[in-house]
Design a protein around this motif. Structure first.
Motif, PDB file in Angstrom:
ATOM      1  N   THR A   1      73.607  72.525 -86.168  1.00 30.03           N
ATOM      2  CA  THR A   1      74.698  73.133 -85.389  1.00 30.03           C
ATOM      3  C   THR A   1      75.151  72.195 -84.269  1.00 30.03           C
ATOM      4  O   THR A   1      74.386  71.336 -83.804  1.00 30.03           O
ATOM      5  N   LEU A   2      76.386  72.381 -83.862  1.00 23.95           N
ATOM      6  CA  LEU A   2      76.935  71.618 -82.738  1.00 23.95           C
ATOM      7  C   LEU A   2      77.655  72.595 -81.809  1.00 23.95           C
ATOM      8  O   LEU A   2      78.612  73.241 -82.228  1.00 23.95           O
ATOM      9  N   LYS A   3      77.182  72.715 -80.594  1.00 22.49           N
ATOM     10  CA  LYS A   3      77.815  73.613 -79.631  1.00 22.49           C
ATOM     11  C   LYS A   3      78.701  72.773 -78.693  1.00 22.49           C
ATOM     12  O   LYS A   3      78.253  71.744 -78.165  1.00 22.49           O
ATOM     13  N   ILE A   4      79.938  73.243 -78.495  1.00 23.07           N
ATOM     14  CA  ILE A   4      80.881  72.535 -77.622  1.00 23.07           C
ATOM     15  C   ILE A   4      81.081  73.366 -76.355  1.00 23.07           C
ATOM     16  O   ILE A   4      81.429  74.527 -76.413  1.00 23.07           O
ATOM     17  N   PHE A   5      80.853  72.738 -75.198  1.00 26.42           N
ATOM     18  CA  PHE A   5      81.024  73.414 -73.904  1.00 26.42           C
ATOM     19  C   PHE A   5      82.307  72.899 -73.243  1.00 26.42           C
ATOM     20  O   PHE A   5      82.371  71.767 -72.781  1.00 26.42           O
TER      21      PHE A   5
ATOM     22  N   VAL B   1      76.155  69.906 -77.559  1.00 24.43           N
ATOM     23  CA  VAL B   1      74.715  69.899 -77.874  1.00 24.43           C
ATOM     24  C   VAL B   1      74.541  69.931 -79.394  1.00 24.43           C
ATOM     25  O   VAL B   1      75.002  70.860 -80.069  1.00 24.43           O
ATOM     26  N   TYR B   2      73.864  68.906 -79.899  1.00 23.63           N
ATOM     27  CA  TYR B   2      73.621  68.808 -81.341  1.00 23.63           C
ATOM     28  C   TYR B   2      72.185  69.228 -81.639  1.00 23.63           C
ATOM     29  O   TYR B   2      71.236  68.741 -81.019  1.00 23.63           O
ATOM     30  N   ASP B   3      72.040  70.158 -82.602  1.00 24.15           N
ATOM     31  CA  ASP B   3      70.723  70.636 -83.026  1.00 24.15           C
ATOM     32  C   ASP B   3      70.514  70.198 -84.467  1.00 24.15           C
ATOM     33  O   ASP B   3      71.119  70.737 -85.400  1.00 24.15           O
TER      34      ASP B   3
END
Length: 473
Positions: free
Chosen positions: A466-470, A459-461
């Motif tokens: 920020t970039l969240k990696i799941f 998810v890129y904000d």
């Protein structure tokens, strides 16, 4: 004296029918009264077989083949009722026509017919009534089974993990197999594939209910079967070709048996199955514009970021006016951010993996592997004793010992792997993926598939940068 054969059949429903012995006795009595010769080799008996389809009746097919042969071993086929010959009027007409060309007549000993066209008409009426009865009975049976399923009654072969007990009317949990079912659900929720789970169980020496090794499809069937959460599923597939029906035709109701898997954990597994199956329906990585296509999501609306002109990414819905927040980011920036994120994970000294404490699969595996190793030692003692007692030769003893040694080595290796620190194993996997996605000489397909082996989505904000990696892990 004419030579006759007898075709005796008792169908699956067994309603309003004589037993095979009773039909045989009546037919033999009929032969004596009418001066027909019949021998045991020309008694064709089928028990518990439906008359709807002739192709599924081996004794019937054998009889027809002999009747049409050049040897012409019999002139007449005797049946207790015409319904024993067939309950499908179309098939009855076809087979009787074939027999007539070979001068073989079909006679019902309890339904005598007069000669001439009127007799043929009566015969057709009898056949039509038999077929109507079969259709009506089938409908009644279907309604009865549906009603039973709706009330949680089970009417099929029991799934793995359950047995019938003479002291109970409903299925009972069979602990040795129920333990394996729990392992399967735990391993899948920890990220293992169907094939990996099957190999794991086969290594531990487990077998299916039929004594076969576990396969990819066996694992999937167990994971999808609501029987394990205490529900009954009926009318899922067709009996003739075993194809799966539309889900709207299924009956799923609360059962009367005890569940092996909690309902919440089972439903969680179904979500995992759905999510992890979606990737197979997506377009292949080779047809993607970029190796990150489809895996980066917009933080505002959740839509995928789309690669444009091989230079930048933008929210797909923003381009259509459905999302109000721009997520414009250059491909180079996005690639560098992801590579830095992977590198930070690998360089972090305090990296910690916290498994879900409710699963405890590793603990169970260690215990099971230890039990299997103990069994190897017991087997060694038995083959040694067999050699001492003169039951086995020296060559047989050496061969058996070699096989046990190989099995012991495989189990010891599996035990060592299971005992390794889980966090270290995960880091190693991430490291392998990082090496692949960081290699710009590799094509889109290789890099995309490597990333998707450990990452579900990102998810890129744009606003927070920020970039969240799941991770699947």
């Amino acid at each position: 004296m004419k030579t006759a054969c007898a075709y005796i059949r008792v169908s699956t429903d067994k309603q309003e029918e004589l037993s095979p012995n009773a039909q045989k006795r009546l037919i033999l009595d009929y032969c004596k009264k009418n001066n027909y010769k019949i021998t045991d080799e020309y008694l064709f008996i089928e028990n518990g077989i439906s008359g709807k389809k002739a192709e599924k009746r081996p004794q019937f097919q054998k009889m027809i083949h002999m009747a049409k042969s050049k040897e012409h071993p019999f002139d007449i086929i005797l049946v207790w009722k015409f319904s024993r010959f067939a309950r499908n009027q179309e098939e009855s007409i076809v087979y009787k026509s074939l027999l007539k060309k070979s001068n073989v007549e079909v006679i019902s000993i309890s339904e005598p017919l007069i000669d001439g066209p009127f007799g043929s008409l009566i015969e057709r009426i009898i056949e039509w009534m038999d077929e109507y009865y079969s259709i009506r009975l089938s409908g009644e049976v279907m309604r009865g089974m549906s009603e039973k399923a709706l009330h949680g009654g089970y009417q099929s072969a029991l799934p793995y993990g359950y047995r019938y007990d003479k002291n109970h009317s409903c299925p009972q949990i069979y602990e040795p197999e129920a333990k394996v079912v729990t392992i399967i659900f735990n391993l899948y929720n920890e990220g293992k594939s169907f094939l990996e789970i099957a190999r794991h169980l086969n290594l531990l020496g487990y077998k299916t209910k039929r004594g076969a090794t576990f396969e990819h499809r066996t694992i999937r069937y167990i994971l999808e079967n609501p029987f394990y959460k205490g529900y009954v599923r009926w009318n899922r597939q067709r009996h003739d070709d075993h194809t799966i029906k539309e889900q709207s035709e299924w009956i799923i109701a609360k059962g009367q048996h005890q569940a092996i898997i909690s309902e919440s954990f089972f439903d969680q597994t179904q979500e995992q199955l759905h999510r992890r199956t979606l990737s197979y329906k997506a377009k292949s990585a080779g047809s993607m514009t970029h190796w990150l296509s489809g895996i980066i999501k917009c933080s505002s609306c959740g839509a995928s970021l789309v690669a444009k002109n091989k230079r930048y990414y933008q929210c797909g819905k923003y381009n259509k006016g459905a999302c109000l927040d721009s997520h414009f980011v250059s491909i180079q920036t996005l690639e560098n951010t992801i590579l830095d994120a992977f590198k930070n994970i690998l360089d972090c000294d305090k990296f910690t993996f916290v498994p879900n404490s409710t699963y405890k699969t590793a603990e169970n595996s260690i215990q099971l592997l230890t039990i299997q190793l103990q069994k190897i030692k017991d087997k060694e003692q038995r083959i040694k004793q067999a050699y001492r007692d003169g039951i086995d030769s020296l060559e047989e003893y050496k061969e058996n010992k070699l096989l046990l040694s190989k099995e012991q080595d495989a189990l010891t290796t599996a035990l060592q792997k299971t005992n390794e620190n889980t966090a270290i194993s995960i880091v190693n996997e991430i490291h392998s993926v990082y090496d692949i996605i960081n290699d710009k000489t590799l094509d889109n397909t290789v890099r995309a598939n490597a990333l998707r082996s450990v990452v579900d989505h990102m998810v890129y904000d744009k606003k927070k940068d920020t970039l969240k990696i799941f991770f699947y892990l």
